[in-house]
Design a protein around this motif. Structure first.
Motif, PDB file in Angstrom:
ATOM      1  N   ASP A  17      -7.726  -0.060   6.262  1.00 52.85           N
ATOM      2  CA  ASP A  17      -8.599  -0.451   5.147  1.00 52.85           C
ATOM      3  C   ASP A  17      -8.429   0.508   3.979  1.00 52.85           C
ATOM      4  OD1 ASP A  17      -9.618  -2.477   6.766  1.00 52.85           O
ATOM      5  OD2 ASP A  17     -11.536  -1.470   7.126  1.00 52.85           O
ATOM      6  N   ASP A  18      -8.349   1.800   4.261  1.00 57.50           N
ATOM      7  CA  ASP A  18      -8.191   2.800   3.201  1.00 57.50           C
ATOM      8  C   ASP A  18      -6.870   2.621   2.463  1.00 57.50           C
ATOM      9  OD1 ASP A  18     -10.653   3.945   3.680  1.00 57.50           O
ATOM     10  OD2 ASP A  18      -9.853   5.559   4.939  1.00 57.50           O
ATOM     11  N   VAL A  19      -5.790   2.345   3.206  1.00 57.54           N
ATOM     12  CA  VAL A  19      -4.483   2.111   2.578  1.00 57.54           C
ATOM     13  C   VAL A  19      -4.559   0.914   1.635  1.00 57.54           C
ATOM     14  CG1 VAL A  19      -2.094   1.393   3.037  1.00 57.54           C
ATOM     15  CG2 VAL A  19      -3.158   3.167   4.442  1.00 57.54           C
ATOM     16  N   ILE A  20      -5.151  -0.161   2.107  1.00 54.09           N
ATOM     17  CA  ILE A  20      -5.263  -1.378   1.299  1.00 54.09           C
ATOM     18  C   ILE A  20      -6.173  -1.134   0.095  1.00 54.09           C
ATOM     19  CG2 ILE A  20      -5.975  -3.807   1.301  1.00 54.09           C
ATOM     20  CD1 ILE A  20      -3.469  -3.101   3.080  1.00 54.09           C
ATOM     21  N   ARG A  21      -7.277  -0.459   0.308  1.00 52.52           N
ATOM     22  CA  ARG A  21      -8.220  -0.164  -0.772  1.00 52.52           C
ATOM     23  C   ARG A  21      -7.537   0.645  -1.877  1.00 52.52           C
ATOM     24  NH1 ARG A  21     -11.794   2.002   2.384  1.00 52.52           N
ATOM     25  NH2 ARG A  21     -12.733   0.088   3.077  1.00 52.52           N
ATOM     26  N   GLN A  22      -6.740   1.640  -1.509  1.00 50.51           N
ATOM     27  CA  GLN A  22      -6.040   2.459  -2.498  1.00 50.51           C
ATOM     28  C   GLN A  22      -5.052   1.625  -3.307  1.00 50.51           C
ATOM     29  OE1 GLN A  22      -4.284   5.773  -0.438  1.00 50.51           O
ATOM     30  NE2 GLN A  22      -6.264   6.553   0.236  1.00 50.51           N
TER      31      GLN A  22
ATOM     32  N   GLY B 296      -8.779  -8.650   3.743  1.00 48.28           N
ATOM     33  CA  GLY B 296     -10.130  -8.164   3.424  1.00 48.28           C
ATOM     34  C   GLY B 296     -11.217  -9.132   3.838  1.00 48.28           C
ATOM     35  N   LEU B 297     -10.999 -10.411   3.618  1.00 48.08           N
ATOM     36  CA  LEU B 297     -12.007 -11.402   4.027  1.00 48.08           C
ATOM     37  C   LEU B 297     -12.194 -11.417   5.535  1.00 48.08           C
ATOM     38  CD1 LEU B 297     -11.154 -14.359   1.645  1.00 48.08           C
ATOM     39  CD2 LEU B 297     -13.254 -13.004   1.665  1.00 48.08           C
ATOM     40  N   GLU B 298     -11.112 -11.297   6.262  1.00 53.22           N
ATOM     41  CA  GLU B 298     -11.216 -11.285   7.727  1.00 53.22           C
ATOM     42  C   GLU B 298     -11.914 -10.026   8.210  1.00 53.22           C
ATOM     43  OE1 GLU B 298     -11.359 -12.940  11.208  1.00 53.22           O
ATOM     44  OE2 GLU B 298     -10.426 -14.008   9.550  1.00 53.22           O
ATOM     45  N   ARG B 299     -11.659  -8.926   7.547  1.00 50.76           N
ATOM     46  CA  ARG B 299     -12.301  -7.663   7.926  1.00 50.76           C
ATOM     47  C   ARG B 299     -13.783  -7.651   7.598  1.00 50.76           C
ATOM     48  NH1 ARG B 299     -12.170  -4.253  10.840  1.00 50.76           N
ATOM     49  NH2 ARG B 299     -12.262  -2.386   9.561  1.00 50.76           N
ATOM     50  N   GLY B 300     -14.176  -8.460   6.565  1.00 45.93           N
ATOM     51  CA  GLY B 300     -15.586  -8.563   6.214  1.00 45.93           C
ATOM     52  C   GLY B 300     -16.014  -7.430   5.382  1.00 45.93           C
TER      53      GLY B 300
ATOM     54  N   ASP C  68     -11.357  -9.847  20.458  1.00 49.17           N
ATOM     55  CA  ASP C  68     -11.930 -10.432  21.672  1.00 49.17           C
ATOM     56  C   ASP C  68     -10.942 -10.435  22.838  1.00 49.17           C
ATOM     57  OD1 ASP C  68     -10.464 -12.443  20.202  1.00 49.17           O
ATOM     58  OD2 ASP C  68     -11.322 -13.952  21.530  1.00 49.17           O
ATOM     59  N   VAL C  69      -9.657 -10.287  22.550  1.00 50.77           N
ATOM     60  CA  VAL C  69      -8.625 -10.321  23.590  1.00 50.77           C
ATOM     61  C   VAL C  69      -8.202  -8.912  23.994  1.00 50.77           C
ATOM     62  CG1 VAL C  69      -6.265 -11.079  24.135  1.00 50.77           C
ATOM     63  CG2 VAL C  69      -7.774 -12.563  22.793  1.00 50.77           C
ATOM     64  N   VAL C  70      -7.990  -8.033  23.022  1.00 50.10           N
ATOM     65  CA  VAL C  70      -7.427  -6.709  23.313  1.00 50.10           C
ATOM     66  C   VAL C  70      -8.400  -5.557  23.075  1.00 50.10           C
ATOM     67  CG1 VAL C  70      -5.081  -7.501  22.853  1.00 50.10           C
ATOM     68  CG2 VAL C  70      -6.394  -6.421  21.028  1.00 50.10           C
ATOM     69  N   GLY C  71      -9.576  -5.844  22.603  1.00 53.01           N
ATOM     70  CA  GLY C  71     -10.548  -4.790  22.328  1.00 53.01           C
ATOM     71  C   GLY C  71     -10.517  -4.368  20.872  1.00 53.01           C
ATOM     72  N   GLU C  72     -11.473  -3.536  20.521  1.00 51.04           N
ATOM     73  CA  GLU C  72     -11.610  -3.102  19.133  1.00 51.04           C
ATOM     74  C   GLU C  72     -10.815  -1.836  18.867  1.00 51.04           C
ATOM     75  OE1 GLU C  72     -15.568  -3.104  17.661  1.00 51.04           O
ATOM     76  OE2 GLU C  72     -16.065  -4.962  18.713  1.00 51.04           O
ATOM     77  N   HIS C  73     -10.331  -1.750  17.636  1.00 55.59           N
ATOM     78  CA  HIS C  73      -9.565  -0.590  17.169  1.00 55.59           C
ATOM     79  C   HIS C  73     -10.178  -0.121  15.849  1.00 55.59           C
ATOM     80  CE1 HIS C  73      -6.647  -2.620  19.810  1.00 55.59           C
ATOM     81  NE2 HIS C  73      -6.150  -1.423  20.000  1.00 55.59           N
TER      82      HIS C  73
ATOM     83  N   ALA D  84     -10.007   1.154  10.143  1.00 56.15           N
ATOM     84  CA  ALA D  84     -10.585   1.881   9.006  1.00 56.15           C
ATOM     85  C   ALA D  84      -9.496   2.594   8.205  1.00 56.15           C
ATOM     86  CB  ALA D  84     -11.638   2.871   9.496  1.00 56.15           C
ATOM     87  N   GLN D  85      -8.505   3.143   8.899  1.00 57.31           N
ATOM     88  CA  GLN D  85      -7.388   3.795   8.204  1.00 57.31           C
ATOM     89  C   GLN D  85      -6.573   2.771   7.407  1.00 57.31           C
ATOM     90  OE1 GLN D  85      -5.346   5.715  11.429  1.00 57.31           O
ATOM     91  NE2 GLN D  85      -6.682   7.506  11.397  1.00 57.31           N
TER      92      GLN D  85
END
Length: 140
Positions: free
Chosen positions: A107-112, A136-140, A94-99, A104-105
């Motif tokens: 997320d993939d690192v964490i998922r692996q 992960g919870l914050e990312r939904g 909400d402050v700096v915009g979406e990335h 997503a990249q």
């Protein structure tokens, strides 16, 4: 979101102290949430939400700095690794915009990492699975 616990004169004094601390902070030591630019981004993002002039630009600059040096982080963890940078990005949309693409990249690192079998890594918050769960919870 945070909820104010001070009001009136106490809130004014607390904000003045926070601004004094911000003015004297040394440069971040790395990209991390614990000691680095991602943590600074969160600080300045909260200041921006309070309406502090220029804090949104400081949050953006700190997050940009974290992203520029994220590859130097040797860890995936929440406090000292890429998950912390991702958490800061998510919390500051909400402050700096979406990335979305960068997140997503990450997320993939964490998922692996979480797919590691058998799990031999720590479970704790700062440098373990629980911290990755917070991300992960914050990312939904």
């Amino acid at each position: 979101m945070w909820r104010a616990v001070l009001d009136g004169e106490q809130a004014t004094e607390a904000r003045a102290r926070v601004e004094a601390i911000c003015a004297s902070l040394p440069p971040p030591v790395d990209a991390s949430l614990a000691n680095g630019a991602a943590g600074y981004a969160l600080l300045h993002g909260e200041r921006a939400r309070l309406g502090i002039a220029g804090a949104d630009e400081q949050a953006f600059a700190a997050l940009e700095s974290a992203l520029a040096t994220i590859e130097d982080l040797a860890s995936p963890w929440l406090f000292a690794g890429v998950a912390g940078v991702g958490l800061a990005m998510q919390l500051l949309t909400d402050v700096v915009g979406e990335h979305d693409e960068t997140l997503a990249q990450l997320d993939d690192v964490i998922r692996q990492l979480l797919a590691t079998e058998p799990w031999t890594l720590d479970w704790e918050h700062q440098a373990g699975a629980v911290g990755l769960g917070v991300y992960g919870l914050e990312r939904g």
